[in-house]
Design a protein around this motif. Sequence first.
Motif, PDB file in Angstrom:
ATOM      1  N   THR A 159     -34.201 -10.987 -20.259  1.00  0.00           N
ATOM      2  CA  THR A 159     -34.744 -12.333 -20.077  1.00  0.00           C
ATOM      3  C   THR A 159     -33.712 -13.414 -20.377  1.00  0.00           C
ATOM      4  OG1 THR A 159     -35.603 -12.473 -22.354  1.00  0.00           O
ATOM      5  CG2 THR A 159     -37.052 -11.534 -20.667  1.00  0.00           C
ATOM      6  N   THR A 160     -32.665 -13.097 -21.109  1.00  0.00           N
ATOM      7  CA  THR A 160     -31.674 -14.109 -21.497  1.00  0.00           C
ATOM      8  C   THR A 160     -30.690 -14.405 -20.370  1.00  0.00           C
ATOM      9  OG1 THR A 160     -31.798 -13.361 -23.805  1.00  0.00           O
ATOM     10  CG2 THR A 160     -29.898 -14.720 -23.174  1.00  0.00           C
TER      11      THR A 160
ATOM     12  N   VAL B 130     -35.323 -16.777 -24.001  1.00  0.00           N
ATOM     13  CA  VAL B 130     -35.330 -17.620 -22.806  1.00  0.00           C
ATOM     14  C   VAL B 130     -34.749 -18.999 -23.129  1.00  0.00           C
ATOM     15  CG1 VAL B 130     -36.819 -18.779 -21.140  1.00  0.00           C
ATOM     16  CG2 VAL B 130     -37.272 -16.402 -21.759  1.00  0.00           C
ATOM     17  N   LEU B 131     -35.203 -19.573 -24.233  1.00  0.00           N
ATOM     18  CA  LEU B 131     -34.685 -20.882 -24.639  1.00  0.00           C
ATOM     19  C   LEU B 131     -33.212 -20.787 -25.028  1.00  0.00           C
ATOM     20  CD1 LEU B 131     -37.629 -22.280 -26.811  1.00  0.00           C
ATOM     21  CD2 LEU B 131     -37.291 -22.439 -24.341  1.00  0.00           C
ATOM     22  N   ILE B 132     -32.843 -19.683 -25.670  1.00  0.00           N
ATOM     23  CA  ILE B 132     -31.452 -19.500 -26.090  1.00  0.00           C
ATOM     24  C   ILE B 132     -30.533 -19.394 -24.873  1.00  0.00           C
ATOM     25  CG2 ILE B 132     -29.870 -17.902 -27.243  1.00  0.00           C
ATOM     26  CD1 ILE B 132     -32.243 -17.244 -29.152  1.00  0.00           C
TER      27      ILE B 132
ATOM     28  N   ASN C 148     -26.798 -26.681 -23.513  1.00  0.00           N
ATOM     29  CA  ASN C 148     -26.916 -27.306 -24.837  1.00  0.00           C
ATOM     30  C   ASN C 148     -28.148 -28.205 -24.914  1.00  0.00           C
ATOM     31  OD1 ASN C 148     -26.120 -27.592 -27.497  1.00  0.00           O
ATOM     32  ND2 ASN C 148     -24.772 -29.335 -27.097  1.00  0.00           N
ATOM     33  N   SER C 149     -29.179 -27.793 -24.188  1.00  0.00           N
ATOM     34  CA  SER C 149     -30.448 -28.524 -24.179  1.00  0.00           C
ATOM     35  C   SER C 149     -31.546 -27.557 -23.764  1.00  0.00           C
ATOM     36  CB  SER C 149     -30.387 -29.706 -23.193  1.00  0.00           C
ATOM     37  OG  SER C 149     -30.248 -29.228 -21.862  1.00  0.00           O
ATOM     38  N   VAL C 150     -32.781 -28.040 -23.743  1.00  0.00           N
ATOM     39  CA  VAL C 150     -33.920 -27.232 -23.294  1.00  0.00           C
ATOM     40  C   VAL C 150     -34.668 -28.028 -22.242  1.00  0.00           C
ATOM     41  CG1 VAL C 150     -36.104 -26.168 -23.954  1.00  0.00           C
ATOM     42  CG2 VAL C 150     -34.152 -25.996 -25.486  1.00  0.00           C
ATOM     43  N   SER C 151     -34.988 -27.393 -21.107  1.00  0.00           N
ATOM     44  CA  SER C 151     -35.688 -28.094 -20.030  1.00  0.00           C
ATOM     45  C   SER C 151     -37.065 -27.482 -19.810  1.00  0.00           C
ATOM     46  CB  SER C 151     -34.879 -27.999 -18.732  1.00  0.00           C
ATOM     47  OG  SER C 151     -35.064 -26.731 -18.139  1.00  0.00           O
TER      48      SER C 151
ATOM     49  N   LEU D 141     -40.673 -20.495 -18.507  1.00  0.00           N
ATOM     50  CA  LEU D 141     -40.341 -19.081 -18.658  1.00  0.00           C
ATOM     51  C   LEU D 141     -40.664 -18.591 -20.066  1.00  0.00           C
ATOM     52  CD1 LEU D 141     -37.038 -19.025 -16.592  1.00  0.00           C
ATOM     53  CD2 LEU D 141     -39.204 -17.906 -16.008  1.00  0.00           C
ATOM     54  N   PHE D 142     -40.531 -19.451 -21.054  1.00  0.00           N
ATOM     55  CA  PHE D 142     -40.990 -19.148 -22.409  1.00  0.00           C
ATOM     56  C   PHE D 142     -42.472 -18.789 -22.393  1.00  0.00           C
ATOM     57  CE2 PHE D 142     -43.062 -20.399 -26.314  1.00  0.00           C
ATOM     58  CZ  PHE D 142     -42.197 -20.045 -27.344  1.00  0.00           C
ATOM     59  N   LEU D 143     -43.261 -19.610 -21.689  1.00  0.00           N
ATOM     60  CA  LEU D 143     -44.705 -19.374 -21.622  1.00  0.00           C
ATOM     61  C   LEU D 143     -45.041 -18.100 -20.839  1.00  0.00           C
ATOM     62  CD1 LEU D 143     -45.992 -23.026 -21.079  1.00  0.00           C
ATOM     63  CD2 LEU D 143     -46.199 -21.627 -23.150  1.00  0.00           C
TER      64      LEU D 143
END
Length: 317
Positions: free
Chosen positions: A47-48, A173-175, A182-185, A191-193
């Motif tokens: 997933t990463t 996924v966030l990582i 260098n951010s989260v969208s 995809l986290f959900l």
Amino acid sequence: MTAVESRPPGVLGASSASNRGQRPFGARVKAFVALTKPRIIELLLITTVPVMFLAEQGVPNLWLVLATCVGGYLSAGGANALNMYIDRDIDALMERTSQRPLVTGMVSPREGLVFGLALAVVSTLWFGFLVNWLSAWLSLGASLFYVVVYTMILKRRTAQNIVWGGIAGCMPVLIGWSAVTNSVSWAAVILFLVIFFWTPPHYWPLSMKVKDDYARVGVPMLPVVAGNKVVARQIVIYSWVMVAVSLLLTPLGYTGWFYTAVALAAGGWWLWEAHALQNRAKGGVTGGKLKEMRLFHWSITYVSLLFVAVAVDPFLR
């Protein structure tokens, strides 16, 4: 943490004292690797890496991919080792876990604790200096959530353990996204959900298979405290939400036709299997004929296909 008396099928630390001087180096190395739960980490890396391709909208820096994978392995491995340290009492009683290194004595509890803490520290510094500090804090947060919130607080107290504890498994996924940007969208959040809603219907079929193990040690996994009909209904509900969430990427402009086609096909097959399991449960089918592991095995294939599509889609738009 609830104390559990250690007794067969595994005897906690049975070989710790008697075999301490008879532990071959190769076997010890394998034991420490086993503490990291490599097969679970493989799924986390699946997933990463694709998310990094989506974030880059192409091929990300390969050194960055390697650094992120190594950091992810160290972080998840440390959390898994600490999980085994905390759960060594119940692992000794469960057939599925009775051969884990802390149960057999191949690794002592002190060694397991130090090993897990060391990996947590090293992985955080690795991410911070070689990737970025946002990824480092997300990684550390995932480890703390898995060890403290899931293992120490939720696992032995509530049937919702795997639902909320699964948040730790969503963090890669966030990582992956933050490693590139260098951010989260919102794409990363979606995809986290997907992984959040995937985790319970992925794990509950396995829990149905080994519920006697969990019942023996007093861990209230949903199949232990509820009948097959209830569990299967929950699996279907989570499955529908998961598939619906997976389709949000395209209308929001993050993916195109290829990802959509794979998400629809793989999701459709998942729902078929989930409803088939529910129908068997409603019909009173038990034992091997329930075929709950069909959905468990498909769930791994599903998430692999979906995230491969995440990685490939940017090249087809």
